[in-house]
Design a protein around this motif. Structure first.
Motif, PDB file in Angstrom:
ATOM      1  N   GLU A   1      28.716 129.784 -17.828  1.00 44.69           N
ATOM      2  CA  GLU A   1      27.779 129.869 -16.686  1.00 44.69           C
ATOM      3  C   GLU A   1      26.351 129.612 -17.150  1.00 44.69           C
ATOM      4  OE1 GLU A   1      29.330 133.526 -17.408  1.00 44.69           O
ATOM      5  OE2 GLU A   1      30.726 131.848 -17.594  1.00 44.69           O
ATOM      6  N   GLU A   2      26.010 130.184 -18.317  1.00 44.01           N
ATOM      7  CA  GLU A   2      24.636 129.985 -18.821  1.00 44.01           C
ATOM      8  C   GLU A   2      24.387 128.526 -19.184  1.00 44.01           C
ATOM      9  OE1 GLU A   2      23.923 134.450 -20.707  1.00 44.01           O
ATOM     10  OE2 GLU A   2      23.945 132.702 -22.028  1.00 44.01           O
TER      11      GLU A   2
ATOM     12  N   HIS B   1      25.782 126.007 -17.731  1.00 45.67           N
ATOM     13  CA  HIS B   1      25.600 125.299 -16.462  1.00 45.67           C
ATOM     14  C   HIS B   1      24.192 125.517 -15.918  1.00 45.67           C
ATOM     15  CE1 HIS B   1      30.173 124.909 -15.410  1.00 45.67           C
ATOM     16  NE2 HIS B   1      29.794 124.190 -16.440  1.00 45.67           N
ATOM     17  N   GLU B   2      23.715 126.754 -16.027  1.00 44.74           N
ATOM     18  CA  GLU B   2      22.346 127.038 -15.550  1.00 44.74           C
ATOM     19  C   GLU B   2      21.322 126.238 -16.339  1.00 44.74           C
ATOM     20  OE1 GLU B   2      21.823 131.309 -15.787  1.00 44.74           O
ATOM     21  OE2 GLU B   2      23.577 131.601 -14.476  1.00 44.74           O
ATOM     22  N   ALA B   3      21.524 126.194 -17.647  1.00 45.88           N
ATOM     23  CA  ALA B   3      20.574 125.454 -18.498  1.00 45.88           C
ATOM     24  C   ALA B   3      20.616 123.966 -18.182  1.00 45.88           C
ATOM     25  CB  ALA B   3      20.911 125.694 -19.972  1.00 45.88           C
ATOM     26  N   GLU B   4      21.809 123.477 -17.900  1.00 42.77           N
ATOM     27  CA  GLU B   4      21.989 122.048 -17.644  1.00 42.77           C
ATOM     28  C   GLU B   4      21.463 121.645 -16.272  1.00 42.77           C
ATOM     29  OE1 GLU B   4      26.144 120.928 -18.063  1.00 42.77           O
ATOM     30  OE2 GLU B   4      25.658 120.200 -20.063  1.00 42.77           O
ATOM     31  N   ALA B   5      21.355 122.630 -15.376  1.00 41.74           N
ATOM     32  CA  ALA B   5      20.932 122.327 -14.006  1.00 41.74           C
ATOM     33  C   ALA B   5      19.510 121.757 -13.969  1.00 41.74           C
ATOM     34  CB  ALA B   5      21.031 123.581 -13.140  1.00 41.74           C
ATOM     35  N   PHE B   6      18.767 121.951 -15.060  1.00 44.88           N
ATOM     36  CA  PHE B   6      17.406 121.394 -15.113  1.00 44.88           C
ATOM     37  C   PHE B   6      17.414 119.893 -15.396  1.00 44.88           C
ATOM     38  CE2 PHE B   6      16.807 125.876 -16.257  1.00 44.88           C
ATOM     39  CZ  PHE B   6      15.839 126.240 -15.324  1.00 44.88           C
TER      40      PHE B   6
ATOM     41  N   ASN C   1      31.293 128.993 -28.487  1.00 41.48           N
ATOM     42  CA  ASN C   1      30.561 127.736 -28.306  1.00 41.48           C
ATOM     43  C   ASN C   1      31.506 126.535 -28.217  1.00 41.48           C
ATOM     44  OD1 ASN C   1      28.110 128.927 -28.090  1.00 41.48           O
ATOM     45  ND2 ASN C   1      27.415 128.460 -30.174  1.00 41.48           N
ATOM     46  N   MET C   2      32.591 126.580 -28.973  1.00 41.61           N
ATOM     47  CA  MET C   2      33.540 125.465 -28.863  1.00 41.61           C
ATOM     48  C   MET C   2      34.124 125.402 -27.452  1.00 41.61           C
ATOM     49  SD  MET C   2      35.359 124.777 -32.514  1.00 41.61           S
ATOM     50  CE  MET C   2      36.527 126.050 -32.460  1.00 41.61           C
ATOM     51  N   THR C   3      34.321 126.580 -26.850  1.00 43.06           N
ATOM     52  CA  THR C   3      34.844 126.625 -25.477  1.00 43.06           C
ATOM     53  C   THR C   3      33.829 126.035 -24.493  1.00 43.06           C
ATOM     54  OG1 THR C   3      36.054 128.628 -26.056  1.00 43.06           O
ATOM     55  CG2 THR C   3      35.781 128.176 -23.712  1.00 43.06           C
ATOM     56  N   VAL C   4      32.565 126.433 -24.678  1.00 37.42           N
ATOM     57  CA  VAL C   4      31.520 125.926 -23.767  1.00 37.42           C
ATOM     58  C   VAL C   4      31.376 124.405 -23.936  1.00 37.42           C
ATOM     59  CG1 VAL C   4      29.066 126.036 -23.205  1.00 37.42           C
ATOM     60  CG2 VAL C   4      30.292 128.126 -23.831  1.00 37.42           C
ATOM     61  N   ILE C   5      31.487 123.936 -25.164  1.00 34.10           N
ATOM     62  CA  ILE C   5      31.321 122.499 -25.434  1.00 34.10           C
ATOM     63  C   ILE C   5      32.503 121.716 -24.860  1.00 34.10           C
ATOM     64  CG2 ILE C   5      31.266 120.786 -27.294  1.00 34.10           C
ATOM     65  CD1 ILE C   5      29.686 123.005 -28.933  1.00 34.10           C
ATOM     66  N   GLU C   6      33.708 122.208 -25.106  1.00 32.17           N
ATOM     67  CA  GLU C   6      34.895 121.477 -24.652  1.00 32.17           C
ATOM     68  C   GLU C   6      34.976 121.405 -23.127  1.00 32.17           C
ATOM     69  OE1 GLU C   6      38.557 122.369 -26.613  1.00 32.17           O
ATOM     70  OE2 GLU C   6      39.759 121.378 -25.083  1.00 32.17           O
ATOM     71  N   GLU C   7      34.356 122.383 -22.472  1.00 35.06           N
ATOM     72  CA  GLU C   7      34.428 122.406 -21.009  1.00 35.06           C
ATOM     73  C   GLU C   7      33.823 121.133 -20.400  1.00 35.06           C
ATOM     74  OE1 GLU C   7      33.143 123.725 -16.885  1.00 35.06           O
ATOM     75  OE2 GLU C   7      31.739 123.488 -18.557  1.00 35.06           O
ATOM     76  N   ALA C   8      32.944 120.472 -21.141  1.00 34.68           N
ATOM     77  CA  ALA C   8      32.311 119.248 -20.626  1.00 34.68           C
ATOM     78  C   ALA C   8      33.167 118.010 -20.864  1.00 34.68           C
ATOM     79  CB  ALA C   8      30.939 119.068 -21.287  1.00 34.68           C
ATOM     80  N   SER C   9      34.250 118.169 -21.556  1.00 40.76           N
ATOM     81  CA  SER C   9      35.103 117.007 -21.843  1.00 40.76           C
ATOM     82  C   SER C   9      36.102 116.782 -20.722  1.00 40.76           C
ATOM     83  CB  SER C   9      35.868 117.229 -23.162  1.00 40.76           C
ATOM     84  OG  SER C   9      36.829 116.207 -23.339  1.00 40.76           O
ATOM     85  N   GLY C  10      36.426 115.546 -20.484  1.00 41.02           N
ATOM     86  CA  GLY C  10      37.457 115.211 -19.500  1.00 41.02           C
ATOM     87  C   GLY C  10      38.779 114.868 -20.158  1.00 41.02           C
TER      88      GLY C  10
ATOM     89  N   ARG D   1      25.855 118.844 -27.526  1.00 43.61           N
ATOM     90  CA  ARG D   1      27.298 118.683 -27.765  1.00 43.61           C
ATOM     91  C   ARG D   1      28.074 118.448 -26.484  1.00 43.61           C
ATOM     92  NH1 ARG D   1      27.952 120.377 -33.076  1.00 43.61           N
ATOM     93  NH2 ARG D   1      26.206 119.221 -33.926  1.00 43.61           N
ATOM     94  N   ARG D   2      27.640 119.130 -25.434  1.00 42.54           N
ATOM     95  CA  ARG D   2      28.304 118.899 -24.141  1.00 42.54           C
ATOM     96  C   ARG D   2      28.067 117.458 -23.690  1.00 42.54           C
ATOM     97  NH1 ARG D   2      29.906 122.913 -20.616  1.00 42.54           N
ATOM     98  NH2 ARG D   2      28.882 121.879 -18.840  1.00 42.54           N
TER      99      ARG D   2
END
Ligand code: ATP
Ligand code: MG
Length: 395
Positions: free
Chosen positions: A366-367, A369-374, A306-315, A271-272
């Motif tokens: 934060e989690e 971001h950590e997961a995405e760092a891979f 989860n909506m907050t974590v997903i929206e954080e990737a939007s510009g 979703r991100r």
């Protein structure tokens, strides 16, 4: 009604002033012309707070098309008449006879009234007197008519204006809202589900021109998933002048998430990625907002966390027209819009690909971001963008 008929179009919500109002009216006129483009030469002109539309088709067909243009509150096929009591009365008699034959055939009693709107004050008869005059001319020919001023089934209306007179006997409701295009461009993340097509329709209703972005995980989902999205986009395309669908290949991104990231975060990371890629597409095309079909608590990915974590990737700001809807309310809308049956066609969505057994319900930024760092997010995003297809969709 005869070809080359005229149709009265009423619109609302244009309580804006000055230049804005002119822009709204111009956009509505253009959208009406686009909706009637199949009907040969279309004329639209404004007469004090209404539009008079004519085209090479029956009044009923023109009215039907106009009743699906946002900003329109109601429409009436209308017959023009000269500004003269006898001429108007004659047209009114014919119009009443035709409507009774078409709509009230065989009915023993029809609740009836006449109604005159006299915008031209030099016209010799006062509204009330003219209403009585018309009723006196029409009713003896149709004994089934019975006057009912408060709850009529048939209202024969006459609009008397300095430009002429118009007679009509029906009002078809329009969808209301604002003309598409008056509020700029939005990018709707369109899945094959029930929700996002309704969200797109509602965004259009509030004046946004909506482009669609859809994520397609070929070969993990088959070509029927792509066909389904195109069919939905075609259905929605009937509500705005032009429609574009961006089809984003998503398999590579999803495979990377599957191979590199903690399984619990898969859906959130998909979703991100959708937000990020949609933002890029929107930026290139002057999009101002993203639209999704999310509603709070509907599925695991739609908790507030989860909506907050997903929206954080939007510009861009993310609008969610259905945010407080129950599923049953959304289904009612989907039925009314005509997307429900299409959404119910069987075809898997990319989100079900590699679904983990225990997706995270209360995700944390934060989690994520950590997961995405891979991942090499930039490379995956660019690759998806590079291979995105732009499809022009016809209603
Ligand atoms: P929908 O009925 O719209 O699919 P849903 O209740 O199934 O909604 P999710 O599947 O969690 O909800 O999707 C939430 C939102 O994310 C959707 O409304 C849509 O805006 C977006 N979305 C999901 N999958 C896709 C996709 N494959 N392509 C584009 N957007 C998607
Ligand atoms: Mg879905």
């Amino acid at each position: 009604m005869e070809p080359n008929a005229q149709v009265f179009v009423r619109y609302g919500e244009l309580s804006l002033k000055g230049g804005n109002r002119a822009f709204f009216e111009r956009t509505l006129k253009n959208n009406l012309r686009a909706a009637l483009a199949d009907f040969g030469e279309v004329k639209v002109h404004g007469i004090r707070g209404r539009l008079l539309v004519s085209a090479q088709a029956s009044g009923a067909r023109i009215a039907e098309k106009c009743s699906r243009v946002f900003g329109v509150t109601s429409v009436s096929p209308a017959v023009p008449a000269l500004l003269d009591v006898d001429a108007i009365t004659e047209v009114a008699r014919q119009c009443a006879a035709e409507t009774i034959a078409n709509q009230f055939m065989g009915k023993e009693q029809v609740r009836f009234r006449t109604k005159v709107n006299r915008a031209e004050k030099r016209f010799p008869l006062m509204s009330r007197d003219f209403e009585i005059h018309l009723a006196d001319a029409i009713m003896p020919e149709h004994p089934q008519l019975k006057v009912d001023l408060s709850n009529p089934e048939l209202t024969l209306e006459v609009d008397v204006r300095s430009e002429g007179a118009w007679v009509f006997s029906s009002r078809l409701p329009g969808p209301g809202g604002l003309p598409v295009g008056t509020m700029g461009r939005a990018f709707c993340l369109l899945s094959g589900g029930i929700d996002s097509p309704v969200a797109a329709w509602m965004a259009m209703k509030r004046g946004m021109r909506v482009e669609f972005v859809s994520f397609y995980s070929f070969p993990h989902v088959g070509p029927q998933s792509r066909e389904k999205i195109i069919t939905l986009a075609e259905k929605l395309a009937g509500w705005q002048p032009t429609t574009v669908l961006h089809m984003v290949p998503f398999a590579e991104y999803q495979e990377a998430v599957r191979d590199e990231c903690p399984p619990a975060y898969r859906t959130v990371l998909y979703r991100r990625a959708m937000q990020r890629i949609s933002t890029r597409i929107a930026w290139r095309r002057k999009g101002k907002v993203l639209i999704t079909g999310e509603s709070v608590g509907q599925v695991a990915s739609q908790t507030l966390e989860n909506m907050t974590v997903i929206e954080e990737a939007s510009g861009l700001p993310v609008l969610r027209p259905l945010v407080t809807f129950d599923k049953t309310e959304t289904i009612q809308w989907a039925r009314a819009i005509g997307t429900y049956e299409l959404s119910n066609l069987p075809a898997p969505d990319c989100c079900t690909v590699f679904q983990p057994e225990r997706p995270v319900i209360y995700g944390r930024i934060e989690e994520a971001h950590e997961a995405e760092a891979f991942l090499d997010v930039d490379a995956l995003t660019l690759n998806a963008l590079r291979n995105t297809e732009l499809l022009r969709i016809e209603a």
